[in-house]
Structure formats: C-alpha cells, structure tokens
Design an enzyme around this catalytic site. Structure first.
Site, PDB file in Angstrom:
ATOM      1  N   GLU A  93       0.764  -1.311   0.081  1.00 57.27           N
ATOM      2  CA  GLU A  93       0.186  -0.026   0.103  1.00 57.27           C
ATOM      3  C   GLU A  93       0.853   1.115   0.211  1.00 57.27           C
ATOM      4  O   GLU A  93       0.566   2.188   0.781  1.00 57.27           O
ATOM      5  CB  GLU A  93      -0.932  -0.024   1.181  1.00 57.27           C
ATOM      6  CG  GLU A  93      -1.830  -1.096   1.043  1.00 57.27           C
ATOM      7  CD  GLU A  93      -2.891  -1.376   2.260  1.00 57.27           C
ATOM      8  OE1 GLU A  93      -2.903  -0.392   3.126  1.00 57.27           O
ATOM      9  OE2 GLU A  93      -3.773  -2.272   2.250  1.00 57.27           O
ATOM     10  N   ASN A  94       1.811   1.394  -0.867  1.00 59.51           N
ATOM     11  CA  ASN A  94       2.515   2.631  -1.069  1.00 59.51           C
ATOM     12  C   ASN A  94       1.813   3.537  -1.845  1.00 59.51           C
ATOM     13  O   ASN A  94       2.079   4.649  -1.928  1.00 59.51           O
ATOM     14  CB  ASN A  94       3.974   2.427  -1.614  1.00 59.51           C
ATOM     15  CG  ASN A  94       4.731   1.479  -0.890  1.00 59.51           C
ATOM     16  OD1 ASN A  94       4.632   1.497   0.183  1.00 59.51           O
ATOM     17  ND2 ASN A  94       5.560   0.564  -1.607  1.00 59.51           N
TER      18      ASN A  94
END
Length: 277
Positions: free
Chosen positions: A154-155
């Site tokens: 989840e960058n």
C-alpha cells in the site's frame, strides 16, 4: 562444490531449482491505463486464486517448520495457487519457500515497506534498503515459486472511494482535502510524496530486481490502486472502519458492484493463535 588441486572436495552446496517463464499482460476488459494483471506462465494464462500471508507468530524467532506445515498443505488442498507475503511481515524462513516449491504455490514477495513507511529519500535509508533488498533477492531468486517482487504494501492509496453521497464519506473527503491536499482535487502527485512512479525507493527496488532476478516480475506496490488492483474490504460492518464498504446496504451488495480486476487483499478481523495469546 569447491575442490583443491588434488581433487579433494572441501565444501559443497546443493540446491533445488526450477525453470519457468512468467510475464504479465492486460486482462480482458482492463483499461489501457491499468497495471497489467493477467499472469502468463510458460505461455499459459494463469488465474490467481490466492491468500495473504502474515507472520504465523508474533514472536518471529519462534516460527518453525511445523507452523508452516500447518497451513501450506491446507492452502494447496483448498485450491489456492498463490501466496502474497505481506510487506508488513518478513522474508520468511527457508522452509516456507522450499515447501511452496514442492506444493506448487506461487509467491508474491513484498519488500519490508508498508503503508508508505520506509519510503524515505534519505541516502542512508536508501542504502539500508538496498542492502536488505539485495539479501532478500539473492536468497529467494532460485526458488521457482517466487514469481513477483513488490515494493511493499500500500505505497499508493487512492481516495476516489470517498467521492460518495454517503454523509460520513462526504465529511471524510472534505477533511482529507482540507488537511492533506490543500483543498485540491485528488491525484497521484500529492499523496504524501511517495506515490510517484519515479520515487527513489521504487527505482532502487525495481532496478535491483531487474539486475539480480530478471526472471521475476516487479511492481511498485500492492495494491496498484486506481489501476485495477485494490485492497479491501476489511470488515463486514458498513458503519465501522472501512471506507470502501460504507454506502452499501450489505456485504453482498458491495461484491455485486465490484468492478476491479484483482482484489489482492480482502479480509475480516481474526484472533492471534492460542500459543501467542
């Protein structure tokens, strides 16, 4: 093995390896701007039926082969063919990957970055990341089960799900835009300085994979939000904790309206195992 001039063997290392080719193309119905999500292995399109893996014990030094054996054969028996090793977790111990090789379970291995934490631009932090990533790649690259590396969990995080008539979401959207984005419309450029494709950490990790494991795929993160791959939902209660689910009358209504091509993380809360507790 290493031999001296007289033919004497002084040291020997034996490893199992496997040969395969993997590529990724756009799945039928994907938008041209989406991340390619259809895996092709040895020329055959592959439909991912996966699970997510987090450390099997909070005391990671105590994780044993027996704990892996408790789960991995069950995954195979259930029809699972892919395991995503979550970026908030570990490079698992050697037995995990040996058993995935033997059981035919493909692995998406994430580097140890989660929710943009670790996406620093400081030279000393990037140097530390390089050393750790090189060690992970060199350790895992001979395993035929390891097919994809990602730059972490989840960058990227998209907020378009906040554009809803649901009152709670309207309020949440206004607060996000006011306090994070200065009231501007949402787009990739403003997302906390680490959602760009040219982010140094992404370039570093992608370059290492291309150099040290060119037979594997790399993607910047999971999920590729806004590009066909999403995470969520994480609760069955539309009023608690999960902005994706709010505005739907039921769990079934949410999934009937699902329009993405890959839901690579979707779950409900679970308890730790009894031994950990």
């Amino acid at each position: 093995s290493w031999e001296d001039a007289d033919g004497g063997v002084h040291d020997q290392l034996t490893r199992q390896v496997g040969l395969r080719q993997i590529s990724r193309v756009h799945a039928q119905g994907q938008r041209p701007s989406d991340h390619p999500l259809q895996w092709v292995i040895n020329g055959v399109p592959f439909f991912v039926q996966g699970v997510n893996w987090v450390p099997s014990d909070a005391c990671v030094g105590e994780i044993s082969a027996a704990q892996y054996e408790r789960f991995l054969p069950q995954f195979q028996a259930a029809g699972v063919n892919t395991i995503r090793v979550w970026g908030g977790g570990l490079r698992e111990k050697a037995h995990f990957y040996r058993r995935c090789d033997e059981l035919g379970l493909l692995v998406m291995q994430e580097f140890p970055i989660a929710c943009r934490l670790g996406m620093s631009r400081l030279p000393e932090t990037l140097a530390r990341l390089r050393g750790e990533a090189e060690a992970i790649i060199r350790t895992l690259r001979q395993h035929p089960s390891v097919v994809v590396f990602t730059g972490g969990n989840e960058n990227y995080h998209y907020w378009e799900m906040l554009d809803s008539d649901e009152p709670i979401l309207r309020e949440a959207a206004a607060r996000v835009k006011a306090h994070i984005n200065g009231g501007k419309e949402f787009n990739r450029e403003w997302q906390l300085g680490c959602a760009r494709y040219d982010e140094p950490a992404h370039l570093l990790l992608g370059g290492l994979c291309a150099t040290l494991a060119p037979h594997c795929l790399y993607q910047n993160t999971s999920a590729m939000e806004g590009e066909g791959e999403v995470h969520g939902i994480w609760t069955w209660n539309p009023r608690v904790g999960d902005h994706r689910y709010r505005g739907y009358a039921s769990l079934h209504a949410y999934w009937r309206a699902a329009d993405q091509h890959c839901y690579s993380e979707a779950s409900v809360a679970g308890a730790a195992n009894l031994a950990t507790i």
